[in-house]
Design a protein around this motif. Structure first.
Motif, short mmCIF file in Angstrom:
data_model
loop_
_atom_site.label_atom_id
_atom_site.label_comp_id
_atom_site.label_asym_id
_atom_site.label_seq_id
_atom_site.Cartn_x
_atom_site.Cartn_y
_atom_site.Cartn_z
N PRO A 1 56.21 5.91 -22.34
CA PRO A 1 55.62 6.64 -23.46
C PRO A 1 55.71 5.80 -24.74
O PRO A 1 56.76 5.21 -25.00
N PRO A 2 54.62 5.71 -25.49
CA PRO A 2 54.64 4.86 -26.68
C PRO A 2 55.50 5.49 -27.78
O PRO A 2 55.58 6.71 -27.88
N GLY A 3 56.15 4.66 -28.56
CA GLY A 3 56.86 5.15 -29.75
C GLY A 3 55.79 5.47 -30.78
O GLY A 3 55.03 4.60 -31.18
N GLY A 4 55.70 6.73 -31.20
CA GLY A 4 54.60 7.12 -32.08
C GLY A 4 54.81 6.68 -33.51
O GLY A 4 55.94 6.43 -33.93
N PRO A 5 53.72 6.56 -34.27
CA PRO A 5 53.86 6.28 -35.70
C PRO A 5 54.46 7.50 -36.41
O PRO A 5 54.43 8.60 -35.88
N ASN A 6 54.99 7.28 -37.57
CA ASN A 6 55.59 8.36 -38.35
C ASN A 6 54.47 9.16 -39.02
O ASN A 6 53.77 8.66 -39.90
N LEU A 7 54.29 10.40 -38.59
CA LEU A 7 53.17 11.21 -39.07
C LEU A 7 53.44 11.88 -40.42
O LEU A 7 52.63 12.69 -40.88
N ARG A 8 54.57 11.54 -41.05
CA ARG A 8 54.87 12.17 -42.34
C ARG A 8 53.73 11.94 -43.34
O ARG A 8 53.44 12.80 -44.17
N ALA A 9 53.05 10.79 -43.20
CA ALA A 9 51.95 10.50 -44.13
C ALA A 9 50.87 11.57 -44.07
O ALA A 9 50.21 11.86 -45.08
N LEU A 10 50.67 12.19 -42.91
CA LEU A 10 49.65 13.24 -42.81
C LEU A 10 50.05 14.45 -43.65
O LEU A 10 49.21 15.11 -44.26
N LEU A 11 51.35 14.72 -43.67
CA LEU A 11 51.86 15.84 -44.46
C LEU A 11 51.66 15.56 -45.95
O LEU A 11 51.08 16.36 -46.69
N VAL A 12 52.08 14.39 -46.35
CA VAL A 12 52.03 14.05 -47.77
C VAL A 12 50.59 14.01 -48.29
O VAL A 12 50.30 14.48 -49.38
N THR A 13 49.69 13.48 -47.49
CA THR A 13 48.30 13.33 -47.95
C THR A 13 47.44 14.55 -47.60
O THR A 13 46.26 14.58 -47.93
N ARG A 14 48.03 15.55 -46.92
CA ARG A 14 47.26 16.74 -46.47
C ARG A 14 46.07 16.28 -45.62
O ARG A 14 44.96 16.83 -45.69
N ALA A 15 46.29 15.22 -44.83
CA ALA A 15 45.17 14.66 -44.05
C ALA A 15 44.87 15.52 -42.83
O ALA A 15 45.73 16.24 -42.33
N LEU A 16 43.63 15.41 -42.37
CA LEU A 16 43.20 16.11 -41.16
C LEU A 16 43.10 15.09 -40.03
O LEU A 16 42.43 14.06 -40.18
N LEU A 17 43.76 15.37 -38.92
CA LEU A 17 43.67 14.52 -37.73
C LEU A 17 43.10 15.40 -36.62
O LEU A 17 43.68 16.45 -36.32
N LYS A 18 41.98 14.98 -36.03
CA LYS A 18 41.37 15.85 -35.01
C LYS A 18 40.85 15.00 -33.86
O LYS A 18 40.04 14.09 -34.07
N GLY A 19 41.34 15.30 -32.68
CA GLY A 19 40.83 14.62 -31.48
C GLY A 19 39.50 15.21 -31.06
O GLY A 19 39.20 16.38 -31.35
N PHE A 20 38.68 14.40 -30.40
CA PHE A 20 37.42 14.92 -29.87
C PHE A 20 37.02 14.13 -28.63
O PHE A 20 37.40 12.97 -28.47
N ILE A 21 36.28 14.80 -27.76
CA ILE A 21 35.74 14.18 -26.54
C ILE A 21 34.23 14.35 -26.60
O ILE A 21 33.72 15.47 -26.73
N VAL A 22 33.52 13.25 -26.49
CA VAL A 22 32.08 13.27 -26.75
C VAL A 22 31.34 14.21 -25.81
O VAL A 22 30.32 14.81 -26.18
N SER A 23 31.86 14.39 -24.59
CA SER A 23 31.13 15.23 -23.63
C SER A 23 31.06 16.70 -24.08
O SER A 23 30.25 17.46 -23.56
N ASP A 24 31.90 17.10 -25.05
CA ASP A 24 31.79 18.46 -25.61
C ASP A 24 30.64 18.57 -26.61
O ASP A 24 30.40 19.66 -27.14
N HIS A 25 30.00 17.45 -26.92
CA HIS A 25 29.06 17.44 -28.04
C HIS A 25 27.66 16.97 -27.65
O HIS A 25 26.93 16.45 -28.49
#
Ligand code: NAP
Length: 334
Positions: free
Chosen positions: A252-276
């Motif tokens: 399992p990969p060591g993940g990046p620190n996602l605290r930046a998403l909290l601080v910047t109120r960023a949106l992270l959204k996965g998508f799979i093209v076959s749904d679209h």
């Protein structure tokens, strides 16, 4: 005979050519309403690594012993359906084989008007639609913003950056060689490109993105993703399209620190093209003229002959491809 490539074992880590078997099968039988077609081009895509594995995913694996899956462009050899004629060029999902027969409903007739048939499984196919949907729906780029995309010289990334420029944004690529970065800036018209193999990532991203990053189109994961998080603007959007650096990982990969998403109120959204795929007509309406006019440039990396497919697929995970990876399986009119 119908040459085919079958999956014969499941890789742990990086696949090798030994996971595939090349066989000559009898020609496929045709039923009523069926169309027999000869494959011209086969698309090779990173998702195929997932289909080689039986780990749970969003799509079922290829069964051991089955022909590998894949998008294809083919020429109709014989038709028992009124909508198709011998010589028609069609897009389908026939996999790693020279011939296929099956119902007409699985095929899309192409009106090429001078475009190469291969574009239907590249810039004007699944990879192009992926770029379009991920950038517009999740990235929501606004003129003047900065869009960063990884695997920038590839099938998806090259379209993301060029569309970002068309949307009035600053486009910054991340790629794995000097040649690829040069191409991304000089030919594709991105504003800058960071070489993740040689540049010090955070300072290089800060220099390339003096106003910070508003949209990060994520294709690779790992160290690039971690560095981008340090340069995110408040309210940034991250279309999570792919994480190719992890597809062959055995731990399992060591993940990046996602605290930046909290601080910047960023949106992270996965998508799979076959749904679209409902977006396909709108995508073709906008992007086909851009390709014709040369406003979206296309680079294809084509290997010859079906037997070359296994090694070329493995090359995707080593950055050996330069542009959309395709196999020329046969020539039209053979
Ligand atoms: N969500 C979806 O529905 C969807 C649909 C299509 C594609 N995708 C994803 O989009 C991404 C790009 O796909 P594509 O078809 O356009 O492929 P591509 O970019 O044409 O080819 C793959 C590229 O990935 C880069 N790469 C390979 N291993 C890497 C690593 N360990 N770290 C960083 N970069 C690495 C290499 O470029 P460099 O030489 O620049 O490293 C390689 O040329 C993939 O993650 C794919 O799974 C997702």
């Amino acid at each position: 005979m119908n040459r085919q490539i079958r999956l014969v074992s499941r890789p742990q880590g990086m696949p090798t050519t030994a996971h595939f078997d090349v066989t000559d099968a009898p020609m496929p039988a045709m039923g009523d309403g069926d169309v027999l077609r000869r494959t011209l081009f086969l698309s090779l895509d990173p998702y195929m690594r997932g289909r080689m594995s039986d780990a749970p995913s969003y799509a079922a694996p290829v069964n051991l012993g089955d022909v590998m899956c894949g998008h294809t462009v083919s020429e109709v050899v014989e038709s028992r359906h009124p909508a198709f004629q011998r010589g028609d060029i069609v897009a389908g999902y026939d996999g790693w084989q020279q011939f296929a027969a099956g119902p007409a409903k699985d095929l899309r007739k192409l009106a090429l008007d001078g475009l190469s048939p291969s574009t239907a499984i590249g810039v004007l196919g699944m990879p192009g639609l992926t770029a379009y949907v991920g950038l517009d729906d999740i990235g929501q780029p606004k003129a003047g913003e900065t869009v960063v995309v990884s695997a920038a010289s590839g099938a998806v990334g090259s379209v993301v950056g060029q569309l970002a420029k068309i949307r009035g944004c600053r486009a910054v690529g991340v790629a794995g060689s000097r040649d690829k970065c040069g191409y991304v800036v000089d030919t594709l018209g991105f504003d800058a490109c960071v070489n993740y193999k040689t540049d010090d990532l955070v300072p290089a991203l800060k220099a390339a993105c003096p106003s910070g990053i508003d949209v990060y189109f994520e294709n690779v994961g790992g160290a690039v993703f971690a560095a981008v998080l340090d340069v995110l603007n408040r309210g940034a959007r991250i279309p999570l399209c792919g994480m190719i650096s992890q597809y062959n990982a055995t731990e399992p990969p060591g993940g990046p620190n996602l605290r930046a998403l909290l601080v910047t109120r960023a949106l992270l959204k996965g998508f799979i093209v076959s749904d679209h795929y409902d977006r396909f007509p709108g995508f073709l309406t906008e992007v086909t003229p851009l390709v014709r006019a040369g406003r979206i440039k296309v680079r294809e990396d084509i290997v010859d002959g079906l037997d070359a497919a296994p090694a070329a697929l493995i090359g995707l995970f080593e950055g050996r491809n330069f542009g959309k990876m395709l196999v020329r399986v046969s020539d039209s009119g053979q």
